[in-house]
Design a protein around this motif. Structure first.
Motif: not given
Length: 168
Positions: A49-63, A122-127, A154-162
Motif C-alpha cells: 500500500x505504501x509503495x502504491x501510494x508513494x511510488x506510483x502516485x507520480x505517474x501520469x496515468x495515476x494522476x 531492495x528499494x525497487x523490490x515492490x516495483x 499481498x501482490x498475489x491476492x491483487x493479481x488474483x482479483x484482477x
C-alpha cells in the motif's frame, strides 16, 4: 497499437542487451524463480500500500485516475493497485509479444536474485514485483513468480482479483 512512448519495447531492448543469449540455463532460471517468489512473499500489505501510494502516485496515468477519483487514501489503495497492475498489463500486451515479456521477466528474476546483497534492489523490490507480475501474466509464466497459491501474498491476492475480473 495506441499512442505512447513504447516503454515496454524499450524495457525489452534493455533486457536483451543485458541478458544476451546466455540466459537460458535451466538451473539458474529455476533458482531465480524460487528466490523471486521468496522476495514477493516477503512483501507485506502495508509495504504494498505504501509503495502504491508513494511510488506510483507520480505517474501520469495515476494522476489522471486521481483527477477522476480523488486523492489516494487507505480505502482506495487496493483498487489503485489493481488499476495500476491492470493498466501496466494492458500496455505491455499492446506493445510487446509474450516472448519479449519472457525476456523482461528473466531480467526481473535476475535482478531479484541480488535482493539480499544490493540495497538498490531492495528499494525497487515492490516495483520489480509488480512489473514481474505483469510480465509473468503476459508471458504465461505467472506461477514462476507467484506459485500456485496466488492468495499467499499481498501482490498475489491483487493479481488474483484482477485475473478473476478479466476472466468475466
Amino acid at each position: 497499437s495506441g499512442q505512447g512512448n513504447f516503454a515496454w519495447k524499450k524495457i525489452k531492448a534493455v533486457s536483451q542487451l543485458i541478458l544476451g543469449e546466455s540466459h537460458h540455463l535451466h538451473a539458474i532460471h529455476s533458482l531465480e524463480s524460487r528466490n523471486a517468489r521468496r522476495v514477493i512473499y516477503s512483501i507485506t500489505d502495508l509495504d504494498m500500500d505504501h509503495a502504491i501510494a508513494k511510488t506510483f502516485s507520480s505517474t501520469a496515468t495515476v494522476r489522471d485516475y486521481n483527477d477522476q477519483h480523488g486523492p489516494v487514501d487507505e480505502n482506495r489503495l487496493e483498487n489503485d493497485a489493481c488499476f495500476i497492475i491492470t493498466h501496466l498489463t494492458l500496455k505491455c500486451m499492446d506493445e510487446i509479444e509474450p516472448e519479449s515479456a519472457t525476456l523482461v521477466l528473466n531480467l526481473i528474476l535476475s535482478l531479484l536474485m541480488r535482493y539480499e546483497v544490493c540495497p538498490e534492489i531492495k528499494k525497487l523490490a515492490i516495483a520489480l514485483g509488480i512489473l514481474g507480475v505483469v510480465c509473468g501474466h503476459v508471458s504465461g509464466r505467472i506461477e514462476e513468480l507467484l506459485g500456485q497459491d496466488w492468495g499467499a501474498s499481498p501482490l498475489g491476492r491483487k493479481y488474483e482479483s484482477i485475473h478473476k475480473m478479466m476472466a468475466h
